[in-house]
Design a protein around this motif. Structure first.
Motif, PDB file in Angstrom:
ATOM      1  N   TRP A   1       0.823  -1.219   0.000  1.00 52.27           N
ATOM      2  CA  TRP A   1       0.000   0.000   0.000  1.00 52.27           C
ATOM      3  C   TRP A   1       0.846   1.252   0.000  1.00 52.27           C
ATOM      4  O   TRP A   1       0.438   2.298  -0.524  1.00 52.27           O
ATOM      5  CB  TRP A   1      -1.013  -0.028   1.149  1.00 52.27           C
ATOM      6  CG  TRP A   1      -2.141  -0.963   0.826  1.00 52.27           C
ATOM      7  CD1 TRP A   1      -2.338  -2.217   1.328  1.00 52.27           C
ATOM      8  CD2 TRP A   1      -3.190  -0.739  -0.132  1.00 52.27           C
ATOM      9  NE1 TRP A   1      -3.447  -2.794   0.746  1.00 52.27           N
ATOM     10  CE2 TRP A   1      -3.994  -1.903  -0.149  1.00 52.27           C
ATOM     11  CE3 TRP A   1      -3.533   0.315  -0.982  1.00 52.27           C
ATOM     12  CZ2 TRP A   1      -5.119  -2.042  -0.962  1.00 52.27           C
ATOM     13  CZ3 TRP A   1      -4.653   0.188  -1.802  1.00 52.27           C
ATOM     14  CH2 TRP A   1      -5.423  -0.976  -1.788  1.00 52.27           C
TER      15      TRP A   1
ATOM     16  N   HIS B   1      -0.097   6.618  -6.646  1.00 52.12           N
ATOM     17  CA  HIS B   1      -1.299   7.398  -6.954  1.00 52.12           C
ATOM     18  C   HIS B   1      -1.061   8.877  -6.724  1.00 52.12           C
ATOM     19  O   HIS B   1      -1.472   9.710  -7.523  1.00 52.12           O
ATOM     20  CB  HIS B   1      -2.476   6.921  -6.106  1.00 52.12           C
ATOM     21  CG  HIS B   1      -2.929   5.562  -6.490  1.00 52.12           C
ATOM     22  ND1 HIS B   1      -3.748   4.788  -5.705  1.00 52.12           N
ATOM     23  CD2 HIS B   1      -2.658   4.829  -7.597  1.00 52.12           C
ATOM     24  CE1 HIS B   1      -3.948   3.641  -6.299  1.00 52.12           C
ATOM     25  NE2 HIS B   1      -3.304   3.638  -7.445  1.00 52.12           N
TER      26      HIS B   1
ATOM     27  N   ASN C   1      -2.977  -8.128   0.429  1.00 53.33           N
ATOM     28  CA  ASN C   1      -3.021  -6.670   0.313  1.00 53.33           C
ATOM     29  C   ASN C   1      -4.110  -6.218  -0.645  1.00 53.33           C
ATOM     30  O   ASN C   1      -4.798  -5.238  -0.385  1.00 53.33           O
ATOM     31  CB  ASN C   1      -1.661  -6.129  -0.132  1.00 53.33           C
ATOM     32  CG  ASN C   1      -0.709  -5.947   1.037  1.00 53.33           C
ATOM     33  OD1 ASN C   1      -0.849  -5.004   1.806  1.00 53.33           O
ATOM     34  ND2 ASN C   1       0.225  -6.871   1.199  1.00 53.33           N
ATOM     35  N   ILE C   2      -4.269  -6.940  -1.754  1.00 48.65           N
ATOM     36  CA  ILE C   2      -5.313  -6.551  -2.712  1.00 48.65           C
ATOM     37  C   ILE C   2      -6.682  -6.609  -2.039  1.00 48.65           C
ATOM     38  O   ILE C   2      -7.555  -5.788  -2.299  1.00 48.65           O
ATOM     39  CB  ILE C   2      -5.290  -7.465  -3.964  1.00 48.65           C
ATOM     40  CG1 ILE C   2      -3.962  -7.311  -4.695  1.00 48.65           C
ATOM     41  CG2 ILE C   2      -6.441  -7.129  -4.907  1.00 48.65           C
ATOM     42  CD1 ILE C   2      -3.754  -8.317  -5.816  1.00 48.65           C
TER      43      ILE C   2
ATOM     44  N   LEU D   1      -5.428   2.248 -21.257  1.00 50.73           N
ATOM     45  CA  LEU D   1      -6.803   2.682 -20.976  1.00 50.73           C
ATOM     46  C   LEU D   1      -6.784   3.766 -19.900  1.00 50.73           C
ATOM     47  O   LEU D   1      -7.524   4.746 -19.955  1.00 50.73           O
ATOM     48  CB  LEU D   1      -7.672   1.499 -20.516  1.00 50.73           C
ATOM     49  CG  LEU D   1      -8.081   0.477 -21.579  1.00 50.73           C
ATOM     50  CD1 LEU D   1      -8.657  -0.779 -20.934  1.00 50.73           C
ATOM     51  CD2 LEU D   1      -9.093   1.062 -22.571  1.00 50.73           C
TER      52      LEU D   1
ATOM     53  N   ARG E   1      -7.890   7.899 -20.037  1.00 56.30           N
ATOM     54  CA  ARG E   1      -8.935   8.436 -19.171  1.00 56.30           C
ATOM     55  C   ARG E   1      -8.495   9.672 -18.420  1.00 56.30           C
ATOM     56  O   ARG E   1      -9.293  10.421 -17.910  1.00 56.30           O
ATOM     57  CB  ARG E   1      -9.254   7.377 -18.088  1.00 56.30           C
ATOM     58  CG  ARG E   1     -10.535   6.651 -18.310  1.00 56.30           C
ATOM     59  CD  ARG E   1     -10.584   5.467 -17.361  1.00 56.30           C
ATOM     60  NE  ARG E   1     -10.675   4.243 -18.128  1.00 56.30           N
ATOM     61  CZ  ARG E   1     -10.705   3.039 -17.590  1.00 56.30           C
ATOM     62  NH1 ARG E   1     -10.617   2.883 -16.280  1.00 56.30           N
ATOM     63  NH2 ARG E   1     -10.822   1.989 -18.360  1.00 56.30           N
TER      64      ARG E   1
ATOM     65  N   GLU F   1       0.018   3.802  -2.863  1.00 56.00           N
ATOM     66  CA  GLU F   1      -0.460   5.139  -2.513  1.00 56.00           C
ATOM     67  C   GLU F   1       0.520   6.227  -2.964  1.00 56.00           C
ATOM     68  O   GLU F   1       0.098   7.290  -3.416  1.00 56.00           O
ATOM     69  CB  GLU F   1      -0.781   5.194  -1.018  1.00 56.00           C
ATOM     70  CG  GLU F   1      -2.001   4.310  -0.742  1.00 56.00           C
ATOM     71  CD  GLU F   1      -2.470   4.261   0.707  1.00 56.00           C
ATOM     72  OE1 GLU F   1      -1.637   4.464   1.612  1.00 56.00           O
ATOM     73  OE2 GLU F   1      -3.680   4.014   0.917  1.00 56.00           O
TER      74      GLU F   1
END
Lengths: 348, 348
Positions: A140, A147, A236-237, A343, A347, A144
């Protein structure tokens, strides 16, 4: 038309297999052909290995083809690898959008892999990785940070490779999962089946090594590091924060060969399993160990180069069986990541 | 703390089951508890059904609980549904972030479902749907319009519901898929097994109807519309642009009951299959029809409320077996979508 600048970090069997897919198969995949092809193109900019950095100067397709054929055997080609450039310099120089990471695992302390992931993310370079190390240590944290830097991390190739196990886990995140039972390492599954058919553990291990099926350090397989890394990623997923060293490991060679051989006579089969149990949504146990299955269980039928996962939920049992690696399958999982990345780019 | 304003479009068994999950289970899921819970909260703002629009005024949890218990039987409650508000007015008034869509399917011309999806997307309202209609008619059109309006579309509940079939397909997009063979409709699979055990087609259909397993119009099951809609969605995820009416359908009742009963004696099993074959990356056949399987095939073992998919790739066979609906499983697939939507929101 958006252009994706791509670098390879690592260029062994898996990196080369991915390069071949990029050259010859990406454009045949329906998602690319029918949905993405007119919007996005790829350009390979560099290959970084222990021999240094090779920076592309001409037509990337022909240079990459040459690397696939001739690296690392061709001496002339090796001269083109510059050992004076480090990763930071390369990232500054090329500023790639995407890194294809195929580093060997590092399960003692996670380095240098963790540091490499950090550098890539800091540079806002998205990552598609076949290496489990980063996610098995700091899932994570990496996700994170990626992201927050608007970077994508694709990691389908880290678990079961030939079978979309990470997708399966994403798809059950809303369910009440009661138990997860899996065969995540094909090499030890092969060793177990050789022992079943009469070999000792050491004979079976030697045979697997001769056939090139084990990790360079085979303890990564038979002491359960590989399976534990994969189990950590799957958990974790689902939303847990666990690392490889939170998974208990019992070596495959702690069980008597005779016990493995005699199990089928009692309608059982011993397999090297990665399992987790849950209680009120918390992980109760998470371990890799030799364990008994009923012969009728779907996992007992997992043979050869196959892996399997069985998930008990409060609403029924989900099972998925399919091929593990090797390089071809791993590269295809990375190609799936690449399509998802495209993809995702579109977006943004 | 980000707040998600949510409306229900449709409030039958699946809508209610999702409402119960939202009230009692979301916070127990590890992704929410460990990763998202501090950043994002939900607030339900309205429920829209054929009885009109119910707009929440007080504590959404207690109002939603009342609706789950008393809609549509309680007359006082029904008076709170305003028939004068249409969807456009509601969207303007509430401007919801997310719509939970559980409309009945409409396979003749796709309406009014397609129009409802269009309105939601125009309003930049994200969608989590259990209804297959929109995606079975216009998959990429909806997906691409949603992306351009920065709306999310979650549709895990549309295929196999209890088993992450849409995730599986996303996970094989980089592979060379040679054949897809599946049981996607549990009702017809149940009817086939009743015929196998001696009933006629009509007796079996009547029993399935008595047990509440069929669609209100059972031809949606036994003439293959439901399976064709699901197969169309799976093929679109792979990157093809196909719609439900591109899938050829052969009704289950075109096969002699006797043929179904006698198959096991020859080591075979007849099942109502949705299949697709591919040639050089193009779809060669895509059809729903009664077809013969070897008894040893994983799909021949799919019983009761289970579904299954077997994918042949150039690198091996991937199989996934697991529960189909009903409402509980469908709602859990939607809860998985909700968690993914929340991760997506947080990344934006």
């Amino acid at each position: 038309m958006e252009k994706i600048k791509l670098i390879f970090v690592g260029f062994g069997n898996v990196g080369k297999a991915f390069a071949r897919k990029l050259l010859h198969q990406l454009e045949a995949r329906p998602i690319y052909r029918n949905i993405l092809g007119n919007d996005i193109a790829i350009e390979v900019s560099a290959v970084v290995t222990t021999k240094g950095a090779y920076i592309f100067r001409g037509d990337w397709r022909s240079e990459l083809s040459t690397l696939v054929e001739k690296y690392p055997s061709n001496v002339e080609l090796l001269k083109r690898f510059d050992r004076t450039i480090d990763l930071d310099q390369l990232l500054r120089h090329i500023n790639p959008n995407l890194a294809i990471v195929t580093l060997p695992p590092s399960y003692s302390n996670g380095q240098p892999n963790l540091e490499i992931y950090s550098r890539l993310i800091e540079n806002q370079t998205s990552i598609i990785t076949a290496d489990k190390t980063g996610l098995a240590f700091k899932f994570w944290d990496l996700i994170e940070r990626a992201h927050s830097r608007e970077a994508y991390i694709g990691y389908r190739a880290t678990v079961m490779a030939g079978t979309p196990a990470t997708d399966l886990m994403q798809g059950v995140a809303g369910k009440e999962v009661l138990e997860l039972k899996s065969i995540l390492n094909a090499t030890t599954n092969y060793i177990v089946s050789l022992i079943e058919s009469g070999k000792t553990f050491h004979q079976a291990l030697e045979q697997a090594q001769r056939e090139g099926l084990t990790e360079p350090d085979p303890r990564i397989d038979y002491e359960g590091y590989d399976s534990a890394a994969k189990l950590a990623i799957l958990l974790n997923i689902l939303g847990y924060r666990v690392a490889i060293h939170d998974i208990s490991r019992t070596s495959l060679n702690t069980i008597d060969d005779a016990k493995i051989r005699e199990a089928p006579k009692k309608g059982k089969s011993i397999r090297y399993l990665a399992t987790a149990t849950f209680d009120k949504g918390e992980i109760k146990t998470a371990e890799v160990k030799p364990a008994e299955l009923d012969l009728g269980s779907p996992l007992a039928k997992v043979k050869g180069n196959y892996n399997g996962i069985v998930i008990e939920t409060s609403q029924g049992t989900i099972s998925m069986i399919g091929p593990a690696g090797p390089a071809e399958n791993t590269a295809e999982a990375m190609l799936t990541d690449l399509l998802e990345y495209m993809l995702w780019i579109r977006r943004k």
